[in-house]
Design a protein around this motif. Structure first.
Motif, PDB file in Angstrom:
ATOM      1  N   ALA A 143      11.892   6.270  -1.473  1.00 53.63           N
ATOM      2  CA  ALA A 143      11.408   6.278  -3.283  1.00 53.63           C
ATOM      3  C   ALA A 143      10.275   5.431  -2.471  1.00 53.63           C
ATOM      4  N   ALA A 144      10.428   4.621  -1.344  1.00 54.84           N
ATOM      5  CA  ALA A 144       9.279   3.836  -1.294  1.00 54.84           C
ATOM      6  C   ALA A 144       8.060   5.317  -0.786  1.00 54.84           C
ATOM      7  N   GLY A 145       8.142   6.406  -1.301  1.00 56.67           N
ATOM      8  CA  GLY A 145       6.885   7.078  -0.605  1.00 56.67           C
ATOM      9  C   GLY A 145       6.865   7.030   0.818  1.00 56.67           C
ATOM     10  N   THR A 146       8.155   7.304   1.966  1.00 59.23           N
ATOM     11  CA  THR A 146       7.932   7.667   3.340  1.00 59.23           C
ATOM     12  C   THR A 146       8.513   8.801   3.521  1.00 59.23           C
ATOM     13  N   GLN A 147       8.373   9.521   5.033  1.00 58.74           N
ATOM     14  CA  GLN A 147       9.463  10.769   5.057  1.00 58.74           C
ATOM     15  C   GLN A 147      10.538   9.645   6.469  1.00 58.74           C
ATOM     16  N   ILE A 163      10.933   3.898  14.491  1.00 55.89           N
ATOM     17  CA  ILE A 163      11.930   4.883  14.502  1.00 55.89           C
ATOM     18  C   ILE A 163      13.247   3.197  14.530  1.00 55.89           C
ATOM     19  N   VAL A 164      14.346   3.886  13.821  1.00 55.92           N
ATOM     20  CA  VAL A 164      15.268   2.998  13.310  1.00 55.92           C
ATOM     21  C   VAL A 164      16.591   3.005  13.679  1.00 55.92           C
ATOM     22  N   LEU A 165      17.034   1.906  14.773  1.00 54.92           N
ATOM     23  CA  LEU A 165      18.520   1.659  15.371  1.00 54.92           C
ATOM     24  C   LEU A 165      19.402   0.543  15.542  1.00 54.92           C
ATOM     25  N   TYR A 166      20.541   1.579  15.470  1.00 55.33           N
ATOM     26  CA  TYR A 166      21.377  -0.410  15.817  1.00 55.33           C
ATOM     27  C   TYR A 166      21.651  -0.380  16.565  1.00 55.33           C
ATOM     28  N   GLY A 167      21.671  -1.762  17.598  1.00 55.50           N
ATOM     29  CA  GLY A 167      21.555  -2.085  18.965  1.00 55.50           C
ATOM     30  C   GLY A 167      20.318  -1.347  20.061  1.00 55.50           C
ATOM     31  N   ASP A 168      19.759  -2.002  20.611  1.00 53.86           N
ATOM     32  CA  ASP A 168      18.645  -1.363  21.940  1.00 53.86           C
ATOM     33  C   ASP A 168      19.056  -1.064  22.532  1.00 53.86           C
ATOM     34  N   THR A 169      20.544  -1.376  23.029  1.00 53.93           N
ATOM     35  CA  THR A 169      21.199  -1.593  24.896  1.00 53.93           C
ATOM     36  C   THR A 169      21.633   0.305  24.998  1.00 53.93           C
ATOM     37  N   LEU A 224      10.636  -5.473   4.060  1.00 50.23           N
ATOM     38  CA  LEU A 224      10.630  -6.782   5.501  1.00 50.23           C
ATOM     39  C   LEU A 224      10.142  -5.214   6.451  1.00 50.23           C
ATOM     40  N   MET A 225      10.655  -3.760   6.299  1.00 47.38           N
ATOM     41  CA  MET A 225      10.225  -2.226   7.014  1.00 47.38           C
ATOM     42  C   MET A 225       8.755  -2.149   6.496  1.00 47.38           C
ATOM     43  N   LEU A 226       8.385  -2.081   5.826  1.00 43.98           N
ATOM     44  CA  LEU A 226       7.151  -1.764   5.321  1.00 43.98           C
ATOM     45  C   LEU A 226       6.444  -2.474   5.299  1.00 43.98           C
ATOM     46  N   SER A 227       6.538  -4.102   6.285  1.00 44.38           N
ATOM     47  CA  SER A 227       5.331  -4.563   6.473  1.00 44.38           C
ATOM     48  C   SER A 227       4.525  -4.342   7.418  1.00 44.38           C
ATOM     49  N   ALA A 258       0.554  -0.884  -0.424  1.00 43.74           N
ATOM     50  CA  ALA A 258      -0.226   0.335   0.532  1.00 43.74           C
ATOM     51  C   ALA A 258       0.583   1.037   0.341  1.00 43.74           C
ATOM     52  N   ASP A 259      -0.214   2.990  -0.163  1.00 42.22           N
ATOM     53  CA  ASP A 259       1.203   3.439  -0.424  1.00 42.22           C
ATOM     54  C   ASP A 259       1.294   3.925   1.222  1.00 42.22           C
ATOM     55  N   GLN A 260       2.803   4.139   1.350  1.00 45.52           N
ATOM     56  CA  GLN A 260       3.485   3.927   2.377  1.00 45.52           C
ATOM     57  C   GLN A 260       3.776   6.120   2.537  1.00 45.52           C
ATOM     58  N   GLY A 261       2.854   6.942   2.750  1.00 46.72           N
ATOM     59  CA  GLY A 261       2.978   8.197   2.594  1.00 46.72           C
ATOM     60  C   GLY A 261       2.576   8.463   3.968  1.00 46.72           C
ATOM     61  N   ASP A 262       1.564   7.975   4.618  1.00 51.82           N
ATOM     62  CA  ASP A 262       1.031   8.104   6.272  1.00 51.82           C
ATOM     63  C   ASP A 262       2.858   7.234   7.209  1.00 51.82           C
ATOM     64  N   ARG A 263       3.821   6.654   6.507  1.00 54.58           N
ATOM     65  CA  ARG A 263       4.724   6.301   7.600  1.00 54.58           C
ATOM     66  C   ARG A 263       5.908   7.273   7.654  1.00 54.58           C
ATOM     67  N   ARG A 264       5.960   7.314   9.068  1.00 59.21           N
ATOM     68  CA  ARG A 264       7.525   8.388   8.918  1.00 59.21           C
ATOM     69  C   ARG A 264       8.635   8.155   9.529  1.00 59.21           C
ATOM     70  N   PHE A 265       9.651   8.168   9.792  1.00 57.90           N
ATOM     71  CA  PHE A 265      10.196   7.490  10.220  1.00 57.90           C
ATOM     72  C   PHE A 265      11.447   7.924   9.927  1.00 57.90           C
ATOM     73  N   LEU A 266      12.090   7.856  12.072  1.00 60.66           N
ATOM     74  CA  LEU A 266      13.286   8.583  12.549  1.00 60.66           C
ATOM     75  C   LEU A 266      14.417   7.474  12.506  1.00 60.66           C
ATOM     76  N   PHE A 267      15.501   8.048  12.313  1.00 61.20           N
ATOM     77  CA  PHE A 267      16.555   7.623  13.014  1.00 61.20           C
ATOM     78  C   PHE A 267      17.275   7.758  13.782  1.00 61.20           C
ATOM     79  N   LEU A 268      17.799   6.686  14.598  1.00 64.09           N
ATOM     80  CA  LEU A 268      19.017   6.841  15.778  1.00 64.09           C
ATOM     81  C   LEU A 268      20.339   6.929  14.998  1.00 64.09           C
ATOM     82  N   GLN A 269      21.291   6.540  16.771  1.00 63.98           N
ATOM     83  CA  GLN A 269      22.713   6.071  15.596  1.00 63.98           C
ATOM     84  C   GLN A 269      22.401   4.527  14.857  1.00 63.98           C
ATOM     85  N   GLY A 270      22.989   4.319  14.081  1.00 63.26           N
ATOM     86  CA  GLY A 270      23.137   3.263  13.431  1.00 63.26           C
ATOM     87  C   GLY A 270      25.421   2.237  12.993  1.00 63.26           C
ATOM     88  N   PRO A 271      24.800   1.723  12.346  1.00 62.22           N
ATOM     89  CA  PRO A 271      25.735   0.945  11.448  1.00 62.22           C
ATOM     90  C   PRO A 271      27.056   1.860  11.605  1.00 62.22           C
TER      91      PRO A 271
END
Length: 428
Positions: free
Chosen positions: A29-33, A79-85, A402-405, A2-15
């Motif tokens: 590119a998939a239509g998210t912010q 929210i998107v992050l690398y490691g949870d501790t 997988l993330m948009l599922s 489905a259209d992903q226009g209502d998905r709004r991602f906040l990235f924290l620290q990554g690899p």
């Protein structure tokens, strides 16, 4: 999808490296912010000037309140992050759960080095795998007909990981003037860690020669041996999900058990983590303890390297909770584990006292482990890697879908709605 226009991602620290920047680009590119919070100059550098960058220059004690405000202002859904501790991630996850946000957690692969881990909510000791039994997994697999893939030759080598780690710390050490309140989640001084990363990078050819010589001594020594898989002392799994405060405590326990239980003609090999950079004097600690317990002539130390040649001949493997133990389980090698781990199921790991384990170890249930491994490959394990261009290309082919599922990978398999997975093969 489905259209992903209502998905709004906040990235924290990554690899370390470009992975989060590339991932954000594909999500847009998939239509998210997408927005990204940066806590230091290394975070900013690896965002490569992408849109949505938000520098956090406040104090650590103000982060939780700031995160809540960012979620509200930008109407964040994920929210998107690398490691949870690490503290900034743990605080963010607590608020995100309360607010009903989806928490996407990346980690090194449970079946590394050929896969990376993608889960929702938590990883390692906080993973949903901790509460799933092997019987639960076998039941979910009734909906699957995936053939268990064979691993590729490689997605890259350790030099990529070490290079990006050294570059990241260089930015933090020399270009961090705009982030004066930045507090690291590790206790080692920044300049020391940067120097250790750089030293490790420069010495890699010499370490490889030393390791080759030591490996040949073990391989052609003609003696039975036991393999100890060491971890980084600052690794989250070791710090948060084990009973030890230092690696020396673990080494002391293992050495004592070996001296008391192993037959007198057996040897023991302590293998350092591939990213071990010398912050702890492991070699000295190991041989001092070997001398103390009267087994010095039967103790060996290896600085990193590939495990395959060692695992092919070892009698047992011992670890705190390293994911490397899964390579031993795949070979039906008896395993002794001391910390919380996603693979620490009663069918796989020994409950024997350590001296008894070294004397006559119980073997894992290989059939049960094959079901467990197949479950992981159908759900949280994605082929590819964070650090090499080849690994990232393969990873990006699956991870965004997988993330948009609507469902996390474990629920999707249980309901029979797993997104299509690519057959694993080398990509160029």
């Amino acid at each position: 999808m489905a259209d992903q226009g209502d998905r709004r991602f906040l990235f924290l620290q990554g690899p370390h490296g470009p992975f989060f920047s590339r991932l954000a680009k594909m999500l847009r590119a998939a239509g998210t912010q997408v927005w990204r919070v940066g806590f230091n100059a290394g975070d900013r550098a690896f965002w490569f000037g992408g849109p949505g960058y938000i520098p956090y220059r406040g104090k650590a004690e103000d982060w939780a309140q700031t995160f809540a405000a960012l979620v509200a202002v930008h109407q964040i859904t994920d929210i998107v992050l690398y490691g949870d501790t690490r503290p900034i991630h743990a605080q963010a996850i607590t608020h995100a759960r309360a607010a009903g946000l989806t928490v996407h957690v990346f980690e090194e692969g449970y079946l590394r080095p050929y896969w990376v881990t993608y889960e929702r909510g938590g990883s390692n000791g906080n993973s949903r795998l901790m509460d799933l039994t092997v019987d639960d997994m076998k039941k979910a697999l009734e909906f699957s007909d995936l053939d268990v893939p064979e691993p590729p030759t490689h997605w890259g080598d350790m030099r990529h990981h070490v290079f990006y780690g050294a570059l990241y710390h260089w930015f933090v050490m020399f270009r961090n003037g705009d982030y004066r309140n930045f507090q690291r989640h590790r206790d080692l001084p920044l300049i020391t860690e940067t120097m250790l990363y750089t030293r490790r990078l420069l010495l890699m050819p010499f370490i490889a020669v030393e390791r080759m010589i030591a490996t040949r001594r073990i391989k052609y020594g003609g003696f039975p041996y036991h393999l100890v898989l060491l971890q980084l002392e600052h690794d989250a799994s070791f710090l948060m999900h084990s009973p030890f405060k230092s690696m020396s405590e673990f080494v002391e326990l293992v050495m004592d058990g070996f001296a008391k239980g192993a037959p007198s003609h057996h040897h023991i090999v302590f293998k350092a983590h591939p990213l071990e950079n010398g912050r702890s004097p492991l070699r000295r600690i190991i041989f001092d303890l070997a001398r103390k317990h009267g087994v010095l002539s039967r103790v060996h130390y290896l600085r990193g390297g590939k495990m395959g040649p060692l695992l092919n001949h070892t009698r047992t493997a011992v670890t705190v909770n390293s994911t490397a133990a899964q390579q031993a389980l795949w070979r039906a090698i008896p395993i002794k584990v001391f910390g919380r781990a996603v693979y620490a199921k009663p069918q796989f790991v020994s409950i024997q006292p350590l001296p008894d384990f070294f004397a006559q170890p119980t073997r894992p249930d290989s059939r049960a482990y094959k079901d467990y491994r197949r479950f992981l490959l159908e759900t949280s394990q994605i082929p590819g890697g964070f650090y090499s261009a080849r690994g990232r290309r393969q990873l990006m082919r699956e991870v965004v879908d997988l993330m948009l599922s609507d469902q996390d990978p474990y629920d999707a398999l249980k309901s029979g709605k797993t997104p299509p997975r690519q057959p694993l093969r080398i990509v160029s």
